[in-house]
Each structure stands twice: as C-alpha cells, then as structure tokens.
Design a protein around this motif. Structure first.
Motif, PDB file in Angstrom:
ATOM      1  N   VAL A 115      34.634  33.454  43.111  1.00 17.83           N
ATOM      2  CA  VAL A 115      34.411  34.149  41.837  1.00 17.83           C
ATOM      3  C   VAL A 115      34.300  35.652  42.062  1.00 17.83           C
ATOM      4  CG1 VAL A 115      32.786  34.471  39.929  1.00 17.83           C
ATOM      5  CG2 VAL A 115      33.446  32.158  40.629  1.00 17.83           C
ATOM      6  N   LYS A 116      33.546  36.068  43.055  1.00 11.65           N
ATOM      7  CA  LYS A 116      33.402  37.505  43.335  1.00 11.65           C
ATOM      8  C   LYS A 116      34.746  38.148  43.662  1.00 11.65           C
ATOM      9  CE  LYS A 116      28.610  37.444  44.883  1.00 11.65           C
ATOM     10  NZ  LYS A 116      27.709  37.545  46.047  1.00 11.65           N
ATOM     11  N   ALA A 117      35.574  37.451  44.431  1.00 10.24           N
ATOM     12  CA  ALA A 117      36.887  38.003  44.782  1.00 10.24           C
ATOM     13  C   ALA A 117      37.807  38.068  43.572  1.00 10.24           C
ATOM     14  CB  ALA A 117      37.528  37.160  45.890  1.00 10.24           C
ATOM     15  N   ALA A 118      37.642  37.131  42.633  1.00  7.24           N
ATOM     16  CA  ALA A 118      38.515  37.074  41.452  1.00  7.24           C
ATOM     17  C   ALA A 118      37.956  37.830  40.249  1.00  7.24           C
ATOM     18  CB  ALA A 118      38.757  35.619  41.064  1.00  7.24           C
ATOM     19  N   ASP A 119      36.761  38.313  40.347  1.00  5.38           N
ATOM     20  CA  ASP A 119      36.112  39.021  39.240  1.00  5.38           C
ATOM     21  C   ASP A 119      36.548  40.483  39.251  1.00  5.38           C
ATOM     22  OD1 ASP A 119      34.462  39.893  37.217  1.00  5.38           O
ATOM     23  OD2 ASP A 119      32.608  39.706  38.386  1.00  5.38           O
ATOM     24  N   ALA A 120      37.736  40.737  38.706  1.00  3.92           N
ATOM     25  CA  ALA A 120      38.343  42.064  38.770  1.00  3.92           C
ATOM     26  C   ALA A 120      37.507  43.145  38.094  1.00  3.92           C
ATOM     27  CB  ALA A 120      39.744  42.024  38.155  1.00  3.92           C
ATOM     28  N   ASP A 121      36.831  42.808  37.003  1.00  4.18           N
ATOM     29  CA  ASP A 121      36.060  43.823  36.290  1.00  4.18           C
ATOM     30  C   ASP A 121      34.587  43.847  36.705  1.00  4.18           C
ATOM     31  OD1 ASP A 121      35.091  41.546  35.041  1.00  4.18           O
ATOM     32  OD2 ASP A 121      35.973  42.004  33.087  1.00  4.18           O
ATOM     33  N   GLY A 122      34.191  42.977  37.620  1.00  8.71           N
ATOM     34  CA  GLY A 122      32.844  43.007  38.169  1.00  8.71           C
ATOM     35  C   GLY A 122      31.736  42.604  37.216  1.00  8.71           C
ATOM     36  N   ASP A 123      32.054  41.825  36.179  1.00 13.24           N
ATOM     37  CA  ASP A 123      31.024  41.446  35.206  1.00 13.24           C
ATOM     38  C   ASP A 123      30.305  40.141  35.563  1.00 13.24           C
ATOM     39  OD1 ASP A 123      32.988  39.596  34.605  1.00 13.24           O
ATOM     40  OD2 ASP A 123      33.148  40.141  32.486  1.00 13.24           O
ATOM     41  N   GLY A 124      30.656  39.543  36.707  1.00 11.08           N
ATOM     42  CA  GLY A 124      29.972  38.345  37.157  1.00 11.08           C
ATOM     43  C   GLY A 124      30.500  37.051  36.571  1.00 11.08           C
ATOM     44  N   LYS A 125      31.581  37.120  35.843  1.00 12.27           N
ATOM     45  CA  LYS A 125      32.192  35.922  35.262  1.00 12.27           C
ATOM     46  C   LYS A 125      33.697  36.148  35.201  1.00 12.27           C
ATOM     47  CE  LYS A 125      30.751  37.905  30.913  1.00 12.27           C
ATOM     48  NZ  LYS A 125      29.769  37.876  29.874  1.00 12.27           N
ATOM     49  N   LEU A 126      34.430  35.066  34.944  1.00 16.07           N
ATOM     50  CA  LEU A 126      35.884  35.148  34.917  1.00 16.07           C
ATOM     51  C   LEU A 126      36.400  34.994  33.498  1.00 16.07           C
ATOM     52  CD1 LEU A 126      36.741  32.877  37.993  1.00 16.07           C
ATOM     53  CD2 LEU A 126      36.437  35.364  37.925  1.00 16.07           C
ATOM     54  N   ASP A 127      37.248  35.936  33.094  1.00 12.78           N
ATOM     55  CA  ASP A 127      37.924  35.766  31.812  1.00 12.78           C
ATOM     56  C   ASP A 127      39.203  34.966  32.062  1.00 12.78           C
ATOM     57  OD1 ASP A 127      39.997  37.527  32.707  1.00 12.78           O
ATOM     58  OD2 ASP A 127      39.051  39.247  31.742  1.00 12.78           O
ATOM     59  N   LEU A 128      39.942  34.680  31.013  1.00 16.27           N
ATOM     60  CA  LEU A 128      41.127  33.846  31.136  1.00 16.27           C
ATOM     61  C   LEU A 128      42.131  34.438  32.120  1.00 16.27           C
ATOM     62  CD1 LEU A 128      42.859  31.409  30.362  1.00 16.27           C
ATOM     63  CD2 LEU A 128      43.666  32.726  28.381  1.00 16.27           C
ATOM     64  N   GLY A 129      42.410  35.727  32.020  1.00 15.45           N
ATOM     65  CA  GLY A 129      43.385  36.356  32.912  1.00 15.45           C
ATOM     66  C   GLY A 129      42.971  36.271  34.372  1.00 15.45           C
ATOM     67  N   GLU A 130      41.691  36.514  34.646  1.00 15.02           N
ATOM     68  CA  GLU A 130      41.194  36.416  36.019  1.00 15.02           C
ATOM     69  C   GLU A 130      41.304  34.982  36.525  1.00 15.02           C
ATOM     70  OE1 GLU A 130      37.783  39.941  35.905  1.00 15.02           O
ATOM     71  OE2 GLU A 130      37.328  37.951  35.076  1.00 15.02           O
ATOM     72  N   TYR A 131      40.965  34.036  35.668  1.00 12.41           N
ATOM     73  CA  TYR A 131      41.009  32.630  36.063  1.00 12.41           C
ATOM     74  C   TYR A 131      42.442  32.185  36.352  1.00 12.41           C
ATOM     75  CZ  TYR A 131      40.226  27.623  36.151  1.00 12.41           C
ATOM     76  OH  TYR A 131      40.175  26.307  36.531  1.00 12.41           O
ATOM     77  N   VAL A 132      43.381  32.606  35.527  1.00 19.02           N
ATOM     78  CA  VAL A 132      44.786  32.234  35.741  1.00 19.02           C
ATOM     79  C   VAL A 132      45.259  32.780  37.090  1.00 19.02           C
ATOM     80  CG1 VAL A 132      47.159  32.613  34.929  1.00 19.02           C
ATOM     81  CG2 VAL A 132      45.370  31.930  33.312  1.00 19.02           C
ATOM     82  N   ARG A 133      44.966  34.046  37.382  1.00 17.68           N
ATOM     83  CA  ARG A 133      45.361  34.622  38.675  1.00 17.68           C
ATOM     84  C   ARG A 133      44.693  33.880  39.832  1.00 17.68           C
ATOM     85  NH1 ARG A 133      44.658  40.883  39.228  1.00 17.68           N
ATOM     86  NH2 ARG A 133      43.148  40.611  37.579  1.00 17.68           N
ATOM     87  N   LEU A 134      43.423  33.536  39.650  1.00 16.66           N
ATOM     88  CA  LEU A 134      42.702  32.770  40.661  1.00 16.66           C
ATOM     89  C   LEU A 134      43.408  31.447  40.928  1.00 16.66           C
ATOM     90  CD1 LEU A 134      40.245  31.667  42.324  1.00 16.66           C
ATOM     91  CD2 LEU A 134      39.209  31.094  40.139  1.00 16.66           C
ATOM     92  N   LEU A 161      34.192  32.040  32.224  1.00 20.51           N
ATOM     93  CA  LEU A 161      33.679  30.994  33.098  1.00 20.51           C
ATOM     94  C   LEU A 161      32.663  31.625  34.036  1.00 20.51           C
ATOM     95  CD1 LEU A 161      36.925  29.041  34.050  1.00 20.51           C
ATOM     96  CD2 LEU A 161      35.196  28.453  32.336  1.00 20.51           C
ATOM     97  N   THR A 162      31.502  31.009  34.094  1.00 20.21           N
ATOM     98  CA  THR A 162      30.456  31.472  34.995  1.00 20.21           C
ATOM     99  C   THR A 162      30.490  30.634  36.270  1.00 20.21           C
ATOM    100  OG1 THR A 162      28.826  29.920  34.145  1.00 20.21           O
ATOM    101  CG2 THR A 162      28.983  32.077  33.031  1.00 20.21           C
ATOM    102  N   LEU A 163      29.779  31.097  37.270  1.00 19.85           N
ATOM    103  CA  LEU A 163      29.660  30.334  38.505  1.00 19.85           C
ATOM    104  C   LEU A 163      29.088  28.955  38.212  1.00 19.85           C
ATOM    105  CD1 LEU A 163      29.771  30.020  41.577  1.00 19.85           C
ATOM    106  CD2 LEU A 163      27.502  31.101  41.660  1.00 19.85           C
ATOM    107  N   GLU A 164      28.091  28.874  37.353  1.00 23.16           N
ATOM    108  CA  GLU A 164      27.476  27.575  37.054  1.00 23.16           C
ATOM    109  C   GLU A 164      28.468  26.620  36.400  1.00 23.16           C
ATOM    110  OE1 GLU A 164      24.658  26.532  38.332  1.00 23.16           O
ATOM    111  OE2 GLU A 164      24.559  28.517  39.223  1.00 23.16           O
TER     112      GLU A 164
END
Length: 188
Positions: A115-134, A161-164
C-alpha cells in the motif's frame, strides 16, 4: 490488530493459494523463487515511479524477502532456492495462515508496504487509479478485473481502499470465505 483465523475448506484454500502461486511465479517456471517476489516488488515500484532506493521500495523488497525466508525455511528442504506449488501451499498454510500473529508479522506487513509503495499521493489509502496500477503491476491483472475487484473491496463505498480493507480481503481470499481476487487469472 490481529486477525481472527477460522478453519477454511481445505480444497477452497488450496485453490486460492494455487492462484496466488501462479500470480507470484513471474517467470512461469512452475516454481516460486526469491527472484519472482523481487520482480513483483520491482514492477510495483516502477509502476509508481519509485526509485530503487526509495524507503517505500526498500521496505517492500524487505517484506518480500521476509516472506520468502519463512516459506523457504518450511518448503525449500533441498535448499535449491525453489518452491513448488504444493510446497508453497503447505508452507503458506502452516507458516503464515495458521497463526494470526504470524499473519500480522509477515503478511499484514507485506500488504502495508505494498500500500505504501502504491499510495502515490501519500494519503494512506488507495484510490481507484492507484489500485488499478497496483493490480496491473503486482498481480498482472487486467484493468477491468482490477476495477471490478476494487468495487467489491470498497465495502463502505467511499472510493478508497484502506489497509484494513485489504487485510480483510486477503484473509477472506486465503480462507476461502469470499475470494474477491480469484476472478482474474494471472496474465503475463
């Protein structure tokens, strides 16, 4: 926060773990090797523009190495640096899933670093675009499959999406309760 482990249907769990094995067998050799996990980490870092020495990238690679060591300690009895699918299933079941503390120590930390590596904007969660790239880089999932998985995993429908949420999804996947990521086959 430790996860609660229930006793899964062994056949369902074996299918989920076989799918995970195929996702991580990056060179399609039929064996899991440390290089396969390193390739997954490298691809994820590249997808998010992480330099090889970025703290997020180094932590992800260390998590992959730790997972490998636990699996290899159990399964690589001939010390050839390779784990077959059957060995992987047995090792992951007995070394990672059997003990909630071990799951937290190994797999939760791996997910946290993903999650930290894929969290491009550093907000601690993944948006749809980050998740798709992940999903495209880490699991070789197609975009439409990743979008569908995101919709299933975002149970509170907040668009993130959060870590939990991801930890809960992983446990459901491995325990066969609701395999949300099993919908897509690994593609190369």
């Amino acid at each position: 926060m430790a996860v609660e482990v229930t006793v899964p249907d062994p056949e369902v769990q074996a299918r989920a773990l076989a799918l995970r094995f195929r996702h991580w067998d990056r060179d399609n050799s039929g064996f899991l090797e440390l290089s396969d996990l390193k390739t997954s980490a490298r691809r994820l870092g590249e997808a998010f523009g992480r330099p090889v020495n970025a703290p997020e990238q180094l932590a992800l690679e260390e998590s992959c190495r730790q997972l490998w060591e636990i699996l290899a300690r159990h399964a690589d009895v001939d010390h050839n640096g390779r784990i077959s699918q059957d060995e992987f299933i047995a090792a992951f079941t007995e070394e990672v899933l059997a003990d909630p503390a071990e799951f937290d120590r190994v797999y939760r930390i791996l997910l946290e670093n993903v999650v930290k590596a894929a969290d491009a904007d550093g907000d601690g969660k993944l948006d749809l675009g980050e998740y798709v790239r992940l999903m495209e880089s880490w699991y070789s999932a197609g975009e439409s499959d990743a979008v569908a998985a995101f919709a299933k995993l975002d149970r509170d429908a907040d668009g993130f999406l959060t870590l939990e949420e991801l930890v809960r999804s992983a446990m459901e996947f491995y325990l066969g309760e609701s395999p949300p990521l099993a919908a897509f086959p690994p593609s190369r």
